[in-house]
Enzyme design. Structure first.
Site, mmCIF file in Angstrom:
data_model
loop_
_atom_site.group_PDB
_atom_site.id
_atom_site.type_symbol
_atom_site.label_atom_id
_atom_site.label_comp_id
_atom_site.label_asym_id
_atom_site.label_seq_id
_atom_site.Cartn_x
_atom_site.Cartn_y
_atom_site.Cartn_z
ATOM 1 N N CYS A 155 -19.292 -2.304 0.812
ATOM 2 C CA CYS A 155 -18.368 -1.044 1.041
ATOM 3 C C CYS A 155 -19.303 -0.471 2.096
ATOM 4 O O CYS A 155 -20.428 -0.523 2.199
ATOM 5 C CB CYS A 155 -18.451 -0.249 -0.195
ATOM 6 S SG CYS A 155 -17.177 1.353 0.008
ATOM 7 N N ARG B 95 1.064 -1.325 0.143
ATOM 8 C CA ARG B 95 -0.109 0.012 -0.048
ATOM 9 C C ARG B 95 0.815 1.113 0.095
ATOM 10 O O ARG B 95 0.461 2.248 -0.678
ATOM 11 C CB ARG B 95 -0.823 -0.017 1.256
ATOM 12 C CG ARG B 95 -1.766 1.122 1.456
ATOM 13 C CD ARG B 95 -2.763 1.065 2.469
ATOM 14 N NE ARG B 95 -3.574 2.623 2.678
ATOM 15 C CZ ARG B 95 -4.623 2.573 3.627
ATOM 16 N NH1 ARG B 95 -4.574 1.511 4.252
ATOM 17 N NH2 ARG B 95 -4.941 3.712 3.466
ATOM 18 N N TYR C 244 -14.374 10.030 -2.123
ATOM 19 C CA TYR C 244 -13.297 9.425 -3.205
ATOM 20 C C TYR C 244 -13.294 10.310 -4.400
ATOM 21 O O TYR C 244 -12.430 10.402 -5.237
ATOM 22 C CB TYR C 244 -13.409 7.987 -3.492
ATOM 23 C CG TYR C 244 -13.090 7.127 -2.437
ATOM 24 C CD1 TYR C 244 -11.692 6.567 -2.420
ATOM 25 C CD2 TYR C 244 -13.939 6.614 -1.519
ATOM 26 C CE1 TYR C 244 -11.368 5.667 -1.399
ATOM 27 C CE2 TYR C 244 -13.528 5.733 -0.544
ATOM 28 C CZ TYR C 244 -12.223 5.316 -0.618
ATOM 29 O OH TYR C 244 -11.655 4.479 0.438
#
Length: 421
Positions: free
Chosen positions: A164, A90, A244
């Site tokens: 999600c 990551r 996002y």
């Protein structure tokens, strides 16, 4: 009822355990298996999980194993929460795209593609092993990038639903702002995973009064602050974008910010080290407050609700899930995976009707879906040219030289995880 969690050694897991314990009347689990190859972490988290169940009086049995096939045997549902390459991978996803002036993020842009390439083959192998031993089990995917991973699973014929926590987080936040219970709030939640908008906030159900204008008038600044977007963006759109969307609406600003502060991966790695220390305390029998900063808020509630609908007694509930489009958004292919409200029962999700979308949203959804097509092809078949084309198609890349530079960096940083590289 038996559930298995693949990636049970994640520091997320106590959040999930807490939800299973609190909501045992909704989801009456008799056996829970935590599966993970990291034996030391698994032992710590398994011990805490048993203490949480014991404190809350849950009678279910919790076991741990590194043997995937044994762990998923006879499970009614298998939850996937994997991070291939761990926080080290990551950190790379969040770092090397910045060298090209592009956003570095674990699910969006070039970093998101890298995660998909690492993850899809592993998830498909797990799902095939589940199917061989237990073909009736549901697979609930919380592994990012959820849209691409869920599409890979469904394309391979697995009984899978993607999950999600963005929508449930908005539901809880908006309910508190409007002085309502979460059950009173229905979201007109539309888009792709990590590319969604709340087009309406309705009271009581899909046909209820739309409270979004009222919500924005009274609390628009607080919502904008949470999203790190100007209030004017919300006012001009008249909707609430997922956080996002900031990577799209303020890309260059985000890149500048990311270049001047520690990466989220570094923060999470330090947090995980502290959490694991806490989990090893034999006196700890509840999820620690620090876990709220780790991410994944309300994941457990969303997972319980989804599993209960999929495994329940024939009833159904409306939830936000990732599932096949099948005409829900008519400008996308049927086999695209969308994130929308759906009625979920033992047969799976059935998306609710979505009004015709403004081109402002439909255009970006279609563009990112085209990227996801190419990303999945690259994840399944490999090859530098497929990686390049996926990057070139991404709306946050879209330039030949950028796509070339990002492709070189992606392959250099992920060789150990890509069998074909």
């Amino acid at each position: 009822m038996k559930l298995a969690v693949v990636g049970g050694g994640s520091t997320y897991t106590p959040e999930l355990i807490d939800g299973f314990a609190r909501l045992r009347d909704t989801l009456p689990i008799s056996e829970l298996v935590l599966i993970d190859p990291a034996a030391e972490r698994l032992e710590l988290i398994g011990g805490l999980a048993r203490r949480i169940f014991a404190k809350q009086g849950h009678p279910g049995l919790i076991t741990t194993t590194s043997d995937l096939d044994a762990g998923v045997a006879d499970a009614d549902a298998v939850l996937l929460q994997l991070r291939i390459g761990g926080q080290a991978a990551r950190l790379q996803d969040e770092t090397w795209p910045l060298e090209c002036g592009c956003v570095g993020q674990e699910t969006t842009g070039a970093g998101g593609l890298a995660k998909a390439l690492r993850t899809v083959p592993v998830v498909l192998d797990i799902a095939e092993r589940v199917r061989r031993s237990n073909p009736d089990a549901w697979i609930i995917d919380f592994t990012n990038p959820v849209g691409i991973v869920t599409r890979a699973l469904l394309q391979a014929g697995h009984k899978a639903v993607g999950l999600c926590n963005v929508a449930i987080g908005f539901q809880r936040r908006f309910a508190a702002m409007l002085d309502l219970t979460p059950a009173d709030i229905h979201l007109d939640h539309v888009g792709l995973n990590h590319l969604t908008w709340e087009l309406g906030v309705r009271k009581g159900g899909p046909e209820g009064e739309n409270l979004l204008p009222q919500l924005l008038a009274r609390h628009g600044q607080a919502i904008a602050d949470d999203l790190h977007l100007p209030r004017a963006v919300l006012d001009r759109l008249g909707v609430v974008p997922s956080y996002y969307l900031r990577y799209f609406y303020a890309h260059d600003e985000v890149v500048r910010e990311l270049g001047t502060k520690p990466s989220r991966a570094a923060e999470v790695a330090a947090m995980e080290k502290e959490l694991l220390g806490l989990y090893g305390d034999p006196a700890l029998d509840e999820k620690p407050e620090l876990l709220a900063k780790r991410g994944g808020a309300f994941y457990s509630e969303a997972a319980v609700d989804l599993a209960a609908s999929l495994l329940g007694d024939g009833g159904s509930a409306v939830q936000v899930v990732n599932t096949l489009n099948n005409g829900t958004l008519p400008f996308l292919p049927d086999d695209a995976v969308v994130e929308v409200q759906a009625r979920v029962d033992r047969t799976g999700p059935s998306p609710l009707a979505v009004p015709r979308l403004d081109p402002l949203y439909a255009g970006l959804i279609a563009h990112v879906t085209a990227y996801e097509d190419l990303a999945l092809d690259a994840a399944l078949r490999g090859g530098r040219e497929r990686v390049f084309k996926a990057l070139l198609a991404h709306p946050l890349v879209g330039q030949f030289d950028l796509a070339e530079g990002l492709t070189d960096r992606l392959l250099a940083h992920n060789k150990e995880h890509l069998a074909w590289a």
